[in-house]
Design a protein around this motif. Structure first.
Motif, PDB file in Angstrom:
ATOM      1  N   ARG A  70      33.448  50.009  47.407  1.00 34.18           N
ATOM      2  CA  ARG A  70      34.307  49.858  46.238  1.00 34.18           C
ATOM      3  C   ARG A  70      35.653  49.277  46.629  1.00 34.18           C
ATOM      4  N   GLY A 112      35.595  37.352  42.939  1.00 35.59           N
ATOM      5  CA  GLY A 112      34.849  36.232  42.396  1.00 35.59           C
ATOM      6  C   GLY A 112      34.634  35.109  43.395  1.00 35.59           C
ATOM      7  N   LEU A 169      25.083  46.353  41.362  1.00 36.12           N
ATOM      8  CA  LEU A 169      26.272  45.513  41.396  1.00 36.12           C
ATOM      9  C   LEU A 169      27.107  45.805  40.169  1.00 36.12           C
ATOM     10  N   PHE A 170      28.344  46.127  40.386  1.00 36.88           N
ATOM     11  CA  PHE A 170      29.286  46.402  39.315  1.00 36.88           C
ATOM     12  C   PHE A 170      30.600  45.749  39.718  1.00 36.88           C
ATOM     13  N   GLU A 171      31.469  45.469  38.797  1.00 39.45           N
ATOM     14  CA  GLU A 171      32.728  44.828  39.173  1.00 39.45           C
ATOM     15  C   GLU A 171      33.507  45.730  40.130  1.00 39.45           C
ATOM     16  N   GLY A 172      33.718  45.226  41.350  1.00 43.00           N
ATOM     17  CA  GLY A 172      34.466  45.972  42.357  1.00 43.00           C
ATOM     18  C   GLY A 172      33.693  47.089  43.026  1.00 43.00           C
ATOM     19  N   ARG A 173      32.386  47.194  42.769  1.00 46.50           N
ATOM     20  CA  ARG A 173      31.554  48.252  43.364  1.00 46.50           C
ATOM     21  C   ARG A 173      30.181  47.676  43.691  1.00 46.50           C
ATOM     22  N   THR A 174      29.594  48.144  44.782  1.00 44.09           N
ATOM     23  CA  THR A 174      28.244  47.726  45.127  1.00 44.09           C
ATOM     24  C   THR A 174      27.470  48.901  45.699  1.00 44.09           C
ATOM     25  N   ARG A 230      33.756  40.795  47.022  1.00 44.39           N
ATOM     26  CA  ARG A 230      33.288  39.532  46.428  1.00 44.39           C
ATOM     27  C   ARG A 230      33.181  39.667  44.906  1.00 44.39           C
ATOM     28  N   THR A 231      32.646  40.788  44.416  1.00 43.52           N
ATOM     29  CA  THR A 231      32.523  40.963  42.966  1.00 43.52           C
ATOM     30  C   THR A 231      33.886  41.056  42.308  1.00 43.52           C
ATOM     31  N   TYR A 232      34.847  41.619  43.011  1.00 46.77           N
ATOM     32  CA  TYR A 232      36.206  41.761  42.478  1.00 46.77           C
ATOM     33  C   TYR A 232      36.938  40.417  42.473  1.00 46.77           C
TER      34      TYR A 232
END
Length: 126
Positions: A92, A66, A22-27, A62-64
């Motif tokens: 991404r 929030g 999990l990374f911001e804007g990437r999975t 979702r990570t992007y």
């Protein structure tokens, strides 16, 4: 029920999709193929591959954002058969705003061969 990037998604559990990174804007996700994922000719069913692509893009969104997102549109290209083993999906956010996100994803087999790719449009929801 397992949490996938902080969300309870029963269908993801049913499909045996697991989070890897999990990374911001990437999975990064994986799906170990079992008999329930296969079609009548012994390769991964297109619907299983589409689900992996959709979840990869959606969790990146979702990570992007929030918050949860929902799929508005999705395009898929199948490039090679998904055979037995583990498929890895990477998603991404390509471009994002407050009301709409443009995402891409790829699924690869254990040898690194590209099985399918997709692009999608997602909407953050409350």
């Amino acid at each position: 029920m397992a949490l996938v990037f902080g969300a309870e998604i029963p269908f993801v559990d049913h499909c045996a999709i697991e989070e890897v990174g999990l990374f911001e804007g990437r999975t990064r996700l994986r799906m170990k193929l079992g008999p329930q994922h296969m079609n009548n000719i012994g390769i991964a069913h297109g619907g299983a591959i589409c689900t992996l692509l959709d979840v990869a893009m959606g969790t990146a969104g979702r990570t992007y954002a929030g918050r949860p997102v929902m799929t508005l549109d999705m395009q898929v290209a199948f490039l090679s058969p998904g055979r037995a083993g583990v498929l890895t999906g990477e998603g991404r956010v390509v471009r994002g705003g407050r009301s709409i996100l443009f995402c891409e994803a790829e699924v690869r087999d254990e040898a690194g061969e590209l099985v399918a790719k997709s692009s999608g449009v997602f909407k953050p929801v409350k």
